[in-house]
Design an enzyme around this catalytic site. Structure first.
Site, PDB file in Angstrom:
ATOM      1  N   ASN A 150       0.129   8.080   0.303  1.00 50.56           N
ATOM      2  CA  ASN A 150      -0.115   9.402  -0.282  1.00 50.56           C
ATOM      3  C   ASN A 150      -0.950  10.266   0.658  1.00 50.56           C
ATOM      4  O   ASN A 150      -1.910   9.791   1.250  1.00 50.56           O
ATOM      5  CB  ASN A 150      -0.881   9.259  -1.595  1.00 50.56           C
ATOM      6  CG  ASN A 150      -0.367   8.113  -2.432  1.00 50.56           C
ATOM      7  OD1 ASN A 150       0.785   8.103  -2.800  1.00 50.56           O
ATOM      8  ND2 ASN A 150      -1.216   7.108  -2.655  1.00 50.56           N
ATOM      9  N   HIS A 170       2.090   6.790   8.675  1.00 48.56           N
ATOM     10  CA  HIS A 170       3.005   7.569   7.832  1.00 48.56           C
ATOM     11  C   HIS A 170       2.587   9.039   7.776  1.00 48.56           C
ATOM     12  O   HIS A 170       3.406   9.888   7.425  1.00 48.56           O
ATOM     13  CB  HIS A 170       3.000   7.020   6.402  1.00 48.56           C
ATOM     14  CG  HIS A 170       4.065   5.990   6.128  1.00 48.56           C
ATOM     15  ND1 HIS A 170       5.373   6.158   6.498  1.00 48.56           N
ATOM     16  CD2 HIS A 170       4.012   4.799   5.472  1.00 48.56           C
ATOM     17  CE1 HIS A 170       6.087   5.101   6.085  1.00 48.56           C
ATOM     18  NE2 HIS A 170       5.274   4.259   5.474  1.00 48.56           N
ATOM     19  N   GLU A 224       0.098   2.627   7.007  1.00 50.79           N
ATOM     20  CA  GLU A 224      -0.044   3.746   6.055  1.00 50.79           C
ATOM     21  C   GLU A 224      -0.582   4.973   6.763  1.00 50.79           C
ATOM     22  O   GLU A 224      -0.146   6.093   6.514  1.00 50.79           O
ATOM     23  CB  GLU A 224      -0.952   3.363   4.873  1.00 50.79           C
ATOM     24  CG  GLU A 224      -0.525   2.116   4.104  1.00 50.79           C
ATOM     25  CD  GLU A 224       0.945   2.076   3.701  1.00 50.79           C
ATOM     26  OE1 GLU A 224       1.537   3.146   3.473  1.00 50.79           O
ATOM     27  OE2 GLU A 224       1.508   0.960   3.635  1.00 50.79           O
ATOM     28  N   ALA A 241       0.842  -1.187   0.000  1.00 54.74           N
ATOM     29  CA  ALA A 241       0.000   0.000   0.000  1.00 54.74           C
ATOM     30  C   ALA A 241       0.878   1.239   0.000  1.00 54.74           C
ATOM     31  O   ALA A 241       2.090   1.145   0.166  1.00 54.74           O
ATOM     32  CB  ALA A 241      -0.897   0.004   1.232  1.00 54.74           C
TER      33      ALA A 241
HETATM   34  N1  PHE Z   1       5.823   3.494   1.172  1.00 50.75           N
HETATM   35  C1  PHE Z   1       5.048   2.293   1.043  1.00 50.75           C
HETATM   36  C2  PHE Z   1       4.882   1.727   2.446  1.00 50.75           C
HETATM   37  O1  PHE Z   1       4.529   1.893   3.277  1.00 50.75           O
HETATM   38  C3  PHE Z   1       5.653   1.202   0.271  1.00 50.75           C
HETATM   39  C4  PHE Z   1       5.782   1.476  -1.199  1.00 50.75           C
HETATM   40  C5  PHE Z   1       6.997   1.819  -1.731  1.00 50.75           C
HETATM   41  C6  PHE Z   1       4.684   1.377  -2.022  1.00 50.75           C
HETATM   42  C7  PHE Z   1       7.140   2.075  -3.080  1.00 50.75           C
HETATM   43  C8  PHE Z   1       4.821   1.619  -3.367  1.00 50.75           C
HETATM   44  C9  PHE Z   1       6.056   1.958  -3.904  1.00 50.75           C
HETATM   45  O2  PHE Z   1       5.340   1.252   3.139  1.00 50.75           O
HETATM   46 ZN    ZN Z   2       5.859   2.331   4.890  1.00 49.02          ZN
END
Ligand code: PHE
Ligand code: ZN
Length: 765
Positions: free
Chosen positions: A272, A308, A305, A269
């Site tokens: 954003n 984040h 998520e 996931a």
């Molecule tokens: N940042 C997303 C995560 O939680 C992972 C991810 C990285 C998704 C790159 C798509 C592309 O952890």
């Molecule tokens: Zn992450």
């Protein structure tokens, strides 16, 4: 083809951007093959940068339509376009100017699932790490933070739902069957957090009120007809939001929070801002098809998520070398959340098992890299177990080293000081150094040194002096590009357990700092003496898996048995039981190979039975501890020339013995684990299901007549996938009658075969 990507990028070459972007106004006209993207950027030249410094924007597979500077259309001489860059050469004197770029992209042809693409007829985006440059030319790097306003336009009947980052501002008709929506995100963010969705989706909604009273509209968007399967995810989201307020004082900061589930997604996931996009298997949970493990994954990833929003979005990474700054910390936060929501010991055991299964081999192999690497060629290859899982272990270790209270002070300072920043690991650690008044320079080695340290431990008890002496030596093996390693800071939560099964208190400890049951090992070698120990203790170490290390400490079977029955630390107790069971199983393995009968240790069976009957332990923990090491675990210990049949035989003999010793207690225990008639996905109920299933598996392995009947009826009467699948597995693995096995498999196949089987998608996990 690509030029810049083929060269290694080095952390030491980091340079601040010469230009920044204040605001981004996007106008995106969604079309299956010809999506038009108009981007208006307010660009700011940084101090001490001359006007002769060209502005170089990143791009990938874009068709450039036009470029204007301060309202004037540029001619081909004023800019230079390559496959990966758009360079604006002649720039105005003033530090601020406006750049308008129009590009065209083909979302249907985009099968990389990076940038704007289509999934099941819906439009969606994925921009981390470098996908935004596939939507428009941009300074596509995480330290360029801008305020985005996005206007989306699409065909109204095909794409009734238009979602963007931030808050909805306006929507309406755009004529000719088209409509538009405008979204504004007030929080400056890097381009990798940009997202949009245009589609025909079903949705569920719930209100949420934050601690300080902000009203937030929560929405989850899924394929039409699957709305009911999103209820569990919504519940997990609300619990995550409350938990982050209570535990980390982190509140949500927009008027809406949307999650969209899509069926084509490369990863789990994506966080954003205000618009998380998920692989739908981490949103949809239906009792008929989702197991308890899948429900707990949904809960954990929804939380991850969401968390984040603060660790990643409000405070982002300066560059991609700092990936663990957001990922390690956010994994730590989601692990803590799941520990609070579920069983803390069971969660810890599962996380350590995961770490050992994926990160330890990575750290020991040709791809070993530091939690914060110093060079990369392709950032997409660095979303690894080391960055995520070992990264989380480092945060946990930091909390152990400085203590919970100082850890909280440090993280509070981090949130306060760096809100709105693109930060580094150094800046993160500085917050803890200042809050806890400690020097973390040695601890920081964990971020730069790859490889799993090995801690060799030996002990001696001196009866006449009443001392217990421990000798430690740490070795970190060489890894590619890092031959010599410095000693790392290894905390060890330990216990010296007396015959009454209580931890003993030493009158004096010399040789290493010892505080609140934690030994602080900072040198290559330590000799630690505990005084006032009036009987030989049984030593329990790396409690709670204090440090992500391998430990070599020889323990006699009787000490392991003692720890398996008595260790107050639930993790180490589990570890001791596993080690004890492994010893027996390996002896059994050797016996099978030598055509001898396997000996069953009566003490092991007694401890197992006492554990099963100990109602002070949660059912989930009892099920976890009593699950024997897997075939894979044993094969890993054996190493070379593994004989899988002999492993299976050894396991089956021990399971049969457990089944026999549990048999007189089985119904009593099963009765204490009864569930209500309607399915409940809660952790407590899941724990009961797992212990019931374990009991049935051992009973069937031991060919108990009533169990052979019960397991078949359990299969038939299950009202959820966990119970049904567990019963199926037990029947298939242990039922002696072929017809019973075949019948169950045939029924399962019939029940769950999709009417039109969906071909497996390429590359989508
Ligand atoms: N940042 C997303 C995560 O939680 C992972 C991810 C990285 C998704 C790159 C798509 C592309 O952890
Ligand atoms: Zn992450």
């Amino acid at each position: 083809m690509r030029t810049t990507q083929d060269q290694a990028i080095h952390l030491k070459n980091y340079k601040e951007p010469e230009y920044r972007i204040g605001t981004v106004d996007l106008d995106i006209d969604l079309h299956p093959n010809k999506t038009r993207v108009k981007s208006k950027l307010s660009v700011i030249r940084q101090k001490n940068v001359t006007k002769d410094t060209p502005l170089i924007l990143d791009g990938d597979e874009l068709k450039l339509i036009s470029v204007s500077l301060n309202g004037k259309l540029l001619s081909g001489d004023d800019f230079h376009e390559t496959q990966t860059e758009l360079t604006i050469k002649k720039l105005p004197k003033s530090a601020k100017f406006e750049l308008e770029i129009e590009t065209e992209i083909d979302p249907t042809a985009n099968t990389k699932l990076m940038g704007l693409y289509r999934s099941g007829g819906n439009y969606c985006t994925q921009c981390e790490a470098e996908g935004f440059r596939r939507i428009t030319y941009f300074l596509d790097r995480p330290d360029v933070l801008a305020v985005y306003t996005t206007r989306l336009e699409a065909h109204k009947s095909e794409n009734p739902v238009l979602l963007g980052n931030g808050n909805p501002v306006k929507k309406g008709s755009a004529g000719k069957g088209r409509h538009y929506a405008i979204w504004h995100d007030p929080h400056p963010k890097p381009s990798y957090l940009f997202a949009l969705v245009g589609g025909d989706l079903g949705s569920i909604h719930k209100p949420f009120k934050t601690l300080s009273g902000r009203k937030v509209k929560l929405g989850i968007y899924v394929e039409k007809g699957k709305e009911n399967s999103a209820d569990y995810a919504m519940d997990a989201l609300i619990r995550s939001m409350k938990w982050d307020e209570n535990v980390f004082d982190c509140e949500y900061d927009l008027d809406v929070f949307n999650i969209v589930a899509v069926s084509d997604f490369n990863m789990g996931a994506m966080e954003n801002k205000g618009l998380n996009i998920f692989n739908d298997k981490y949103v949809l949970g239906d009792p008929e098809t989702a197991t308890d493990a899948e429900y707990s994954n949904i809960e954990g990833i929804i939380a991850h998520e969401y968390f984040h929003n603060w660790t990643g979005n409000r405070i982002t990474c300066r560059d991609w070398f700092q990936l663990c700054l957001k990922e390690g910390l956010t994994v730590y936060r989601d692990q803590e959340f799941s520990s609070d929501e579920r069983s803390r010991p069971v969660k810890r055991i599962a996380d350590v098992r995961g770490l050992k299964a994926s990160q330890f081999p990575e750290d020991a192999g040709p791809l070993a890299h530091a939690v914060r690497p110093e060079t990369y060629r392709e950032i997409n290859n660095f979303y690894t177990a080391t960055v995520y899982q070992k990264g989380a272990e480092l945060i946990r270790m930091l909390a152990t080293i400085i203590g919970e209270q100082k850890f909280k002070k440090g993280i509070d300072l981090y949130f306060k000081r760096h809100d709105g920043d693109a930060a580094t690991i150094e800046e993160f650690l500085k917050c803890f150094e200042q809050a806890a008044k400690v020097d973390l320079s040695q601890f920081a080695l964990w971020y730069s040194q790859a490889g799993t340290p090995l801690l060799n431990v030996s002990s001696k008890y001196n009866k006449s002096k009443q001392t217990f002496i421990l000798e430690f030596e740490q070795i970190t093996p060489s890894t590619p590009g890092q031959k010599r390693k410095l000693p790392v800071y290894i905390p060890q939560r330990i216990g010296l357990i007396g015959s009454n099964s209580n931890d003993m208190k030493a009158t004096k400890v010399v040789g290493a700092e010892f505080k609140d049951d934690v030994l602080h090992l900072t040198k290559r070698k330590h000799k630690v003496t505990f005084s006032g120990i009036n009987e030989r203790p049984v030593f329990s170490l790396n409690r709670g898996f204090t440090a992500p290390i391998e430990v070599d400490y020889r323990q006699s079977p009787s000490d392991l048995a003692f720890l398996a029955a008595n260790d107050a630390d639930t993790f180490s107790r589990w570890q001791a039981y596993q080690n004890y069971a492994s010893k027996l199983l390996l002896a059994g393995y050797r016996a099978v190979l030598a055509n001898k009968t396997m000996k069953i240790d009566a003490k092991f069976l007694d401890i197992s039975k006492d554990t099963l009957l100990d109602e002070s332990l949660e059912p989930a923990y009892r099920a976890t501890i009593l699950s024997l090491p897997s075939e894979g675990d044993l094969a890993q210990i054996i190493g070379k020339n593994v004989n899988p049949d002999a492993i299976a035989k050894s396991l089956s003999v021990l399971k049969t013995a457990l089944g026999e010793i549990f048999e007189p207690e089985r119904n009593k225990v099963l009765n204490s684990l009864k569930s209500s008639d309607s399915f409940n996905a809660s952790a407590a109920e899941a724990g009961k299901r797992s212990l019931r299933s374990l009991l049935m598996a051992y009973a069937v392995a031991s060919k108990s007549k009533s169990a052979l009947k019960d397991v078949v009826s359990n299969y038939k009467k299950s009202n959820n996938m966990t119970d049904r699948f567990n019963a199926l597995r037990t029947i298939v693995n242990y039922h002696p009658t072929k017809t019973a096995r075949d019948k169950a498999l045939a029924d399962f196949y019939k029940r769950y075969t999709h009417p039109t089987p969906k071909p497996e998608c390429f590359g989508v996990i």
